[in-house]
Design an enzyme around this catalytic site. Structure first.
Site, mmCIF file in Angstrom:
data_model
loop_
_atom_site.group_PDB
_atom_site.id
_atom_site.type_symbol
_atom_site.label_atom_id
_atom_site.label_comp_id
_atom_site.label_asym_id
_atom_site.label_seq_id
_atom_site.Cartn_x
_atom_site.Cartn_y
_atom_site.Cartn_z
ATOM 1 N N GLU A 119 0.807 -1.232 0.000
ATOM 2 C CA GLU A 119 0.000 0.000 0.000
ATOM 3 C C GLU A 119 0.842 1.285 0.000
ATOM 4 O O GLU A 119 0.535 2.209 0.740
ATOM 5 C CB GLU A 119 -0.922 0.014 1.228
HETATM 6 C C1 TNX Z 1 -4.286 -4.038 4.836
HETATM 7 S S1 TNX Z 1 -2.616 -6.355 4.333
HETATM 8 C C2 TNX Z 1 -3.003 -3.797 5.246
HETATM 9 C C3 TNX Z 1 -2.742 -3.338 6.615
HETATM 10 C C4 TNX Z 1 -4.013 -3.156 7.385
HETATM 11 C C5 TNX Z 1 -4.974 -4.271 7.070
HETATM 12 C C6 TNX Z 1 -6.233 -4.226 7.853
HETATM 13 C C7 TNX Z 1 -1.584 -5.319 4.134
HETATM 14 C C8 TNX Z 1 -0.373 -5.798 3.536
HETATM 15 N N1 TNX Z 1 -1.889 -4.074 4.499
HETATM 16 O O1 TNX Z 1 -1.996 -2.165 6.609
HETATM 17 O O2 TNX Z 1 -3.707 -3.153 8.742
HETATM 18 O O3 TNX Z 1 -5.288 -4.203 5.699
HETATM 19 O O4 TNX Z 1 -7.008 -5.361 7.617
#
Ligand code: TNX
Length: 538
Positions: free
Chosen positions: A341
Site C-alpha cells: 500500500e
Molecule cells: C491491509 S494487508 C493492510 C494493513 C491493514 C490491514 C487491515 C496489508 C499488507 N496491508 O496495513 O492493517 O489491511 O485489515
C-alpha cells in the site's frame, strides 16, 4: 491389563531367634480402558493414524527417557513440564531411578530412516511404552505437541489406587504439508507486551505453527529499538491507534522473544514496513519523509498516505543501519520489508526502492520477504512474496521463480470480523466465520501457483481494533487453529465436518490456558469436565 509391582516385606522369626527380612513382590493389576486412537481430537490432524487395542498408563511412575542429541533433553523437559501443568505429575527426564515395568516415554533419534522431511515423526503408542521416533529435536518438538493432545485433561481415578491418565494405543506417522506455518502479529497499530507475545507463542506452538511474523513498524508506531536512531522509539514509539501511550521492544526484549520462540521451535520474522506505512519513522527523523507534507504523530487507521524519500542516499544509509541491527539479533533466515500500500510513492520510485533494499537485506545474510506488491520490482528469485490481495502480483512472483506465502485477506485475515455482530475487527475484505476460514484449499487457491512454489500459509492479525491480549485472542481463536491444520495437514485428511468436532474439543485446553476465544455458534463446544483435584496452570 497392567501389573504394578510393589513389595510387601514380612518379618520371619526363625528358631534361632534371628530376625530376617524377606521381600516378596505383590502385584496390583490395573485394568486399562480400550481407547480408540482415531477418535482422539488431534489438531492439526496427522498424516496417518492406526489404532490398536488398549492404552498406555501415564502415572507418577512414568519414566521419560531420551536417546540421541542433547537438545532432545530440552524437548523432553518441555514435555515433562507440560505434563506437570496438565496433570500435576512431577516426572523427571532420564532419571536413574525406576523399575522394570514402569511405563516409559522414549524420545529416540533416528537419523537413518527415510523421513519425508525434517519435521516428520512417528509415535508408537503401546501399552508399556510410548516411543517418539524422530530425525532431530525439532521433529521431536512437533511430536510432543501431538502427545500432549493425547493426554486426557482429567485422570481416571477408578483404575488404581493412584491417578492414571490413559493414552490411546496405536501408531501415528506424521509430517507437515508446508514447511512454513505462520501467524503475524501487528504490534505497531497497538503495542503488545513481551508477556502477551509469549502467551501467543505458547498457543501457536501447541498447534505446530512454526513462524511468528512481527509487524514492528507502521504509520502509528515504531516498536523496535534501533541504537543508531534512538528517536524512532522515543518519538515514533510514543503513541498508537486511539492515542494511548504505545511502547516498544528494546533489543533485549526482542532477543527474549526470539529466544522464547526458538525454545518453541518457532522462527521470528521481523517486518519493517516501507517505503509506505512510515509516518512514525518520518516524524522521528524528518529527512526520511518523501511526501513534503507537515508531519505529526498519527493515531488514526487510514493507510497509504506516507512514504520515504526513495531518492536520497541518506534514506538507504538509515535502512542499512536498521536492517543490520535487527538482522544481528534475528537468527531466522528472513527479513520482511513490507512494501504494501505505498500509494504515496511513485511507481518508478517504488521499484527503485525495493531493488535497493533487497540488496541491503541480502548483504546482511537474509532472504527478503515483502507483501505481494514487491513483485512489481526487479526482485530476485530467492526473495519471497506474501500474497494478500492481488493475484496478478502473486502469479508474477511465480514467473520470477519466487516462492509465495499465502495470506489471502478474504480467507486468512485474523482481523476480519466473524460476522456483523463481532465485537472487534474490520470487514473490508470479508466477514470470515470459522467455517469460511477453514474451507479453502491453499494448494489450489490461486490459479497458476503450483504447490511446490508455495512456502506455506500465514494468518495475519492486524491490530487497528484490538489493544489487549483478550481482544487478540478473540480474533485469533479459534480461527488460527484452522490455519494450523491448513498448513500442517495433508489435503486428503482435511474435512470441515471432522475438523468441527475436533475443534469443539479444544475448549478444555483453551479454557485451561485462559484464552478468551470467540465461542462461535457454528461449533458445538465441549464443556470441560470437572476435575477431582486442583490442577495447576499450563
Ligand atoms: C491491509 S494487508 C493492510 C494493513 C491493514 C490491514 C487491515 C496489508 C499488507 N496491508 O496495513 O492493517 O489491511 O485489515
Amino acid at each position: 491389563m497392567y501389573i504394578i509391582k510393589s513389595f510387601t516385606c514380612k518379618l520371619t522369626l526363625l528358631a534361632t531367634f534371628l530376625v530376617l527380612t524377606s521381600c516378596q513382590e505383590a502385584k496390583e493389576e490395573i485394568p486399562m480402558p480400550a481407547l480408540d486412537l482415531t477418535a482422539e481430537n488431534l489438531v492439526p490432524i496427522p498424516a496417518r493414524v492406526v489404532p490398536a487395542q488398549g492404552s498406555f498408563r501415564l502415572d507418577q511412575f512414568t519414566r521419560v527417557v531420551t536417546r540421541g542429541e542433547d537438545k532432545l533433553v530440552d524437548v523432553a523437559s518441555f514435555l515433562v513440564d507440560k505434563i506437570g501443568s496438565k496433570t500435576g505429575l512431577r516426572l523427571e527426564v532420564n532419571s536413574e531411578e525406576g523399575q522394570d515395568g514402569d511405563p516409559i516415554i522414549l524420545l529416540s533419534q533416528n537419523k537413518d530412516q527415510n523421513w519425508p522431511n525434517m519435521e516428520a515423526y512417528s509415535l508408537s503408542l503401546g501399552k508399556d511404552s510410548i516411543i517418539l521416533e524422530i530425525p532431530n529435536s525439532e521433529a521431536a518438538f512437533r511430536g510432543v505437541q501431538t502427545l500432549r493432545q493425547l493426554i486426557p485433561e482429567i485422570s481416571n481415578d477408578t483404575l488404581a489406587a493412584h491417578p492414571i491418565w490413559p493414552v490411546a494405543s496405536g501408531m501415528i506417522e506424521d509430517h507437515p504439508n508446508f514447511v512454513y506455518r505462520g501467524s503475524m502479529l501487528d504490534v505497531a497499530r497497538h503495542f503488545f507486551s513481551v508477556e502477551d507475545v509469549k502467551k501467543y507463542i505458547d498457543l501457536l506452538a501447541y498447534y505446530k505453527i512454526n513462524v511468528l511474523h512481527l509487524h514492528l513498524t507502521d504509520d502509528q508506531g515504531w516498536r523496535i529499538e534501533i541504537k543508531a536512531w534512538p528517536k524512532l522509539t522515543e518519538v515514533g514509539g510514543s503513541t498508537e491507534v486511539g492515542g494511548e501511550a504505545g511502547g516498544f521492544f528494546t533489543q533485549e526484549d526482542y532477543k527474549e522473544i526470539v529466544a522464547y520462540a526458538a525454545a518453541h521451535y518457532m522462527t521470528i520474522i521481523p517486518e519493517v514496513d516501507m517505503p509506505g506505512h512510515t509516518n512514525a519513522a518520518s516524524v522521528s527523523y524528518p529527512f526520511l519523509d518523501g511526501t513534503g507534507k507537515p508531519l505529526k504523530l498519527y493515531e488514526g487507521t487510514r493507510v497509504g498516505f506516507s512514504t520515504f524519500d526513495t531518492r536520497k542516499d541518506t534514506t538507504y544509509a538509515f535502512i542499512d543501519d536498521v536492517v543490520r541491527e535487527i538482522s544481528a539479533i534475528t537468527p531466522g533466515p528472513y527479513f520482511h520489508i513490507g512494501g504494501d500500500e505505498s500509494h504515496a510513492t511513485k511507481k518508478s520510485d517504488y521499484i527503485y526502492f525495493v531493488n535497493r533494499v533487497e540488496k541491503i537485506v541480502q548483504k546482511y545474510g537474509k532472504k527478503m520477504i515483502g507483501w505481494d506488491e514487491i513483485t512489481q520490482a526487479d526482485v530476485d528469485s530467492s526473495s519471497i512474496a506474501q500474497f494478500w490481495s492481488n493475484e496478478k502480483n502473486a502469479t508474477t512472483a511465480i514467473e520470477k521463480g519466487m516462492k509465495v506465502i499465502l495470506s489471502p485477506a478474504k480467507k486468512a485475515y485474523l482481523d476480519m470480523q466473524y460476522d456483523t455482530l463481532s465485537k472487534h475487527g474490520l470487514h473490508w475484505a470479508a466477514y470470515i466465520p470459522v467455517d469460511t476460514a477453514y474451507v479453502w484449499t491453499p494448494e489450489s487457491h490461486v490459479r497458476g501457483i503450483p504447490k511446490d512454489q508455495i512456502l506455506g500459509v500465514e494468518a495475519p492479525l492486524w491490530s487497528e481494533t484490538i489493544s489487549n491480549i483478550e481482544e487478540l485472542e478473540y480474533l485469533a481463536f479459534p480461527r488460527v487453529i484452522g490455519y494450523s491444520e491448513l498448513s500442517w495437514s495433508l489435503e486428503e485428511n482435511r474435512d470441515w465436518k471432522d475438523f468441527k468436532v475436533r475443534l469443539a474439543n479444544q475448549a478444555p485446553y483453551l479454557e485451561r490456558m485462559k484464552v478468551a476465544y470467540y465461542p462461535s455458534p457454528l461449533i458445538d463446544w465441549v464443556q470441560p469436565k470437572k476435575k477431582s483435584r486442583e490442577i495447576l496452570k499450563d
